[in-house]
Each structure stands twice: as C-alpha cells, then as structure tokens.
Enzyme design. Structure first.
Site, mmCIF file in Angstrom:
data_model
loop_
_atom_site.group_PDB
_atom_site.id
_atom_site.type_symbol
_atom_site.label_atom_id
_atom_site.label_comp_id
_atom_site.label_asym_id
_atom_site.label_seq_id
_atom_site.Cartn_x
_atom_site.Cartn_y
_atom_site.Cartn_z
ATOM 1 N N LYS A 84 100.086 -28.901 38.547
ATOM 2 C CA LYS A 84 99.386 -29.711 37.270
ATOM 3 C C LYS A 84 98.997 -28.877 36.416
ATOM 4 C CE LYS A 84 95.953 -33.457 37.018
ATOM 5 N NZ LYS A 84 95.034 -34.025 37.695
ATOM 6 N N ASN A 111 98.724 -44.372 34.419
ATOM 7 C CA ASN A 111 97.525 -43.408 34.523
ATOM 8 C C ASN A 111 96.666 -43.029 33.290
ATOM 9 O OD1 ASN A 111 98.009 -40.232 33.926
ATOM 10 N ND2 ASN A 111 99.800 -41.284 34.113
ATOM 11 N N PHE A 148 103.884 -30.619 26.051
ATOM 12 C CA PHE A 148 103.935 -30.978 24.702
ATOM 13 C C PHE A 148 104.014 -32.471 24.719
ATOM 14 C CE2 PHE A 148 106.340 -26.806 23.685
ATOM 15 C CZ PHE A 148 105.173 -26.257 23.145
ATOM 16 N N CYS A 196 101.760 -34.980 26.912
ATOM 17 C CA CYS A 196 100.827 -35.947 27.614
ATOM 18 C C CYS A 196 100.389 -36.852 26.617
ATOM 19 C CB CYS A 196 99.608 -35.121 28.066
ATOM 20 S SG CYS A 196 98.434 -36.426 28.829
ATOM 21 N N LYS A 200 108.439 -29.751 27.609
ATOM 22 C CA LYS A 200 108.565 -31.297 28.283
ATOM 23 C C LYS A 200 108.317 -32.214 26.872
ATOM 24 C CE LYS A 200 106.480 -34.203 31.954
ATOM 25 N NZ LYS A 200 105.662 -33.968 33.122
ATOM 26 N N ASN A 249 108.130 -37.585 29.616
ATOM 27 C CA ASN A 249 106.700 -37.726 30.294
ATOM 28 C C ASN A 249 106.454 -39.319 29.946
ATOM 29 O OD1 ASN A 249 103.864 -37.518 30.856
ATOM 30 N ND2 ASN A 249 103.824 -35.348 29.725
#
Length: 424
Positions: A90, A126, A186, A188, A226, A253
């Site tokens: 994480k 989420n 890069f 979220c 990412k 993502n």
C-alpha cells in the site's frame, strides 16, 4: 532465482558510464513464431507462467496491486505464501499522520436493482487514502519481508507532495529496506489533490515530467509510473514518464465515480454520517475501460520505445485467468489484482494460474512471451475498417460460383457440383 541487485546493473547516477540493456542482461524478448504443433504421441509441455520484468523474476505474472491487500506484514506474507508473483505494498509517504481514513469507505454495485443485496457484484468504490501507518513501521516490515523472502519480488508504492527533498528522502529510506522496485502513485483519484499528490501529478504532464526527473535521478532500482484513467489521453502522461526515466507503466488506477444514491434514504454511498465524497471505481465493470487504456499505452510504447527495455502492468477488474490473458494479449508483462483479492481472498491466485494455463494449453503456448501482445496488430482505425470491409465485399463478389468449364466435372462430386450452380 533470487531477485537481481539493481544497484549493480542499473545506476541512475548521471556520472556513471555503466549502461546495460535488457538484451545484454540476457533478458531480450523472444520472437513469437506462431502456434506450436505437438506431434502425435508427444506429451505437451506444461505452460511456464514465470516472467522476468525489468530484470525482476516472478514465478507468475500475477501481482498484488497496491491497496488493502498489501497494507501490512501479515497480509503481504500471506500473499507470498499463497504464491502471488509479486506484491506491491500500500502506498506510503513520509508523514502518515496526515492520513485519516473513515469507515465505511467502500460501496458495492450489484447487477440488480438499486439497494439489492443479492445480485452479482460488478463494481466497487473506495474512498480510502494511502497507508495511515507510520513510515518507520512499514519500512521495518519491508525489510523483514525481504529477509524472509529474498527470492520474491516486493515493490514499494510511494507518493509525496510537490517537494524534491521529500521525494529524495522517501526514496532513500525505502530503498534501504531492500525492496526490488518502486511503483509511483501518480493516480489516486481522491484525497489531498491540494498537496499536488496522486492524480494531481498524473494529470499534469509538465508537473509529471519534473517529478519523474527528481525520482529517476535518485532511484537506483526500477521505477513504474502508475497512471490515472481520469484523463483524456492516457498515452500522453505514460510517454512523459518513460521519457523521464521510468522503466515501466502500470495502468489503470481507479476511475473517479459516485457509486450511487440510496433511494430510500436519498443519501449517497458509501455513507459516512449521512454524507459521502466521490471515490475510485474498480472491479469487473471497469475491465473493458482498463483494456482500452492499456491498449492505448501499449500501442504508444510499441511505436515509440524499445519493447524489450520497458514494461507494462495491466490493472482493472481481473477475477479470472481469461481476464489476465486479455491484458497480456494487449502487451502487458504482468497483471495486478487488488479488488479481486478483497472479494475472493489471497487463494484467488491459484485459480488465476490454473485458468491462465488452460488458456495457454488451448493455443499451445509454452510461455507468457509466446502470446504477449499477440492481439495488438488487430486494432486499427475506423477508416481502415471501412476500407477492409469494402475490399472484402468486392472480393466475395468477384468469386464465381460453380464450375468454370465442362472439363471440371467429376464423377465423385457430380451432385455437389450440380448444386453449386443452382440459383434457388
């Protein structure tokens, strides 16, 4: 095979003259030669799922994606014990004190009416933030995992504010634990964009180039960027990341979303004290979108970069071996799973491996490289599709039916030959 020491073979220090290509390290991509034919009586070879990605050897291409399944030592150890090819922890940053999660922080979408608790889960949202555990604790656990599993691949996901010194400190401290690579978050879609973190960087190519420059000047192990799907053309930031020194791209993502509204209470989900906020969408329903984004990146990489020197990790709605095969057919070297583990547990990897092997046996593929990128040539433009169909129709019209001459009649096929020239 032990993980390679990239401080020896990949030095990003600009004063170093040492530059080894993937081919020089014996890691060049095999040339695909088409389907293999097994001779009668010959026992087919069991498919080999192992992959080598940026010099990192994995027993299979299945990687725990950054998120709850990699949140502490206990669960990451479980992933290794169950047989996952690699684990991405994480996301961590220097100061975990600013990370405060809420509960509930997940909401599910079912293939049924609003509020149903019976339909199949097809979507997952989420509003969870990055790791809320002290960095010192996570570093200690990274080091312990590498000591206990020296031959397994542990990748650290990291994210920091727009601050060069902070990025350099974080990279240095995490590298000292012995992790094998970095995945840079890069992407979220929620939480602290005002600090220029996550997707706030991935959506700004100028900012991305600058931050990637800081990271790649400091890191001495492989770096994956990412990517966020919350952008018009995902290939643009992916190109910037690779040109700025990253060895790999991970995509996608989660997708910014609002899961839904409870039609009884009129409140949004996930509901926290009657309120909510947009979050990241994942699970089965995002799979086609993820495939499209990965296709875009793969085509760009194939056209502009040496395929053997860079990697692509596909992410999005993987719950079966077939889901994974689709990403690999589009050029992915590895496939990440996060929400799938949250829904089905760490034992899911055994099912994924078995189903991927079944797919490979069906086509007589002996290795992942035998079919990686095999479907890419079959994507084209709509204009080209129109041209291809027009030409095919013309060719079918040009084919003459029936016998062309009396000399072509045969005794054995006489009835069929007659039928071939009947109009009704």
């Amino acid at each position: 095979m032990a993980s390679l020491n990239f401080t020896q073979i990949r030095n990003k220090n600009p004063i170093s003259d040492l530059t080894l290509t993937r081919s020089q390290m014996g890691l060049a991509r095999r040339t695909r030669v088409g389907f293999k034919v097994v001779a009668a009586g010959e026992s087919p070879v069991e498919p080999d799922l192992s992959v080598t990605v940026n010099g990192l050897h994995m027993p299979n291409p299945f990687v725990i994606g950054s998120g709850p399944p990699g949140t502490n030592y206990t669960v990451m150890k479980r992933a290794f014990d169950e047989g996952w090819g690699a684990v991405i922890a994480k996301t961590v940053s220097l100061d975990a004190a600013k990370v405060i999660n809420v509960t509930p922080r997940y909401a599910r979408l079912r293939a049924d009416s609003n509020g149903s608790a019976k339909g199949q889960i097809i979507g997952w949202e989420n509003i969870e933030l990055i790791s809320d555990r002290p960095l010192e604790t996570m570093l200690k656990e990274f080091k312990q995992l590498k000591e206990e599993y020296p031959d397994r691949i542990l990748i650290a996901s990291i994210m920091e504010e727009y601050n060069k010194a902070a990025w350099e400190e974080l990279i240095d401290r995490v590298e000292q634990t012995g992790v094998d690579a970095f995945e840079i978050n890069f992407s979220c879609p929620h939480g602290m964009p005002e600090r220029r973190m996550g997707a706030a960087v991935g959506q700004d190519c100028a900012l991305l180039e600058e931050v990637c420059g800081w990271i790649n000047a400091k890191a001495t192990i492989p770096v994956w960027a990412k990517m966020t799907p919350n952008i018009t053309d995902i290939a643009q930031p992916a190109r910037v990341a690779l040109k700025s020194g990253c060895e790999g791209i991970a995509a996608i993502n989660t997708i910014m979303s609002v899961m839904g509204i409870d039609l009884k209470t009129l409140r949004p989900e996930p509901c926290v004290e009657g309120y909510s906020t947009p979050g990241g969408y994942s699970s089965k329903a995002v799979h086609p979108i993820a495939l499209g984004k990965v296709l875009s990146i793969a085509k760009m990489m194939k056209a502009e970069f040496n395929d053997a020197d860079y990697s692509l990790s596909g992410i999005g709605g993987v719950e079966t071996g077939g889901d994974a095969a689709e990403f690999i057919l589009l050029g992915a070297n590895s496939v990440q799973v996060c929400t799938g583990v949250m829904m089905h547990g760490y034992g899911l990897v055994k099912k994924l491996c078995a189903e991927l092997k079944d797919f490979m046996k069906l086509h007589n593929f002996s290795s992942i490289e035998d079919f990686r990128g095999a479907s890419l040539p079959y994507f084209t433009t709509h204009t080209d599709l129109v041209r291809r169909q027009r030409e095919a129709i013309e060719q079918r019209k040009a084919v003459k039916k029936g016998l062309q001459s009396d000399k072509d009649w045969t005794g054995d096929g006489f009835v069929k030959e007659t039928e071939s020239m009947v109009s009704n």
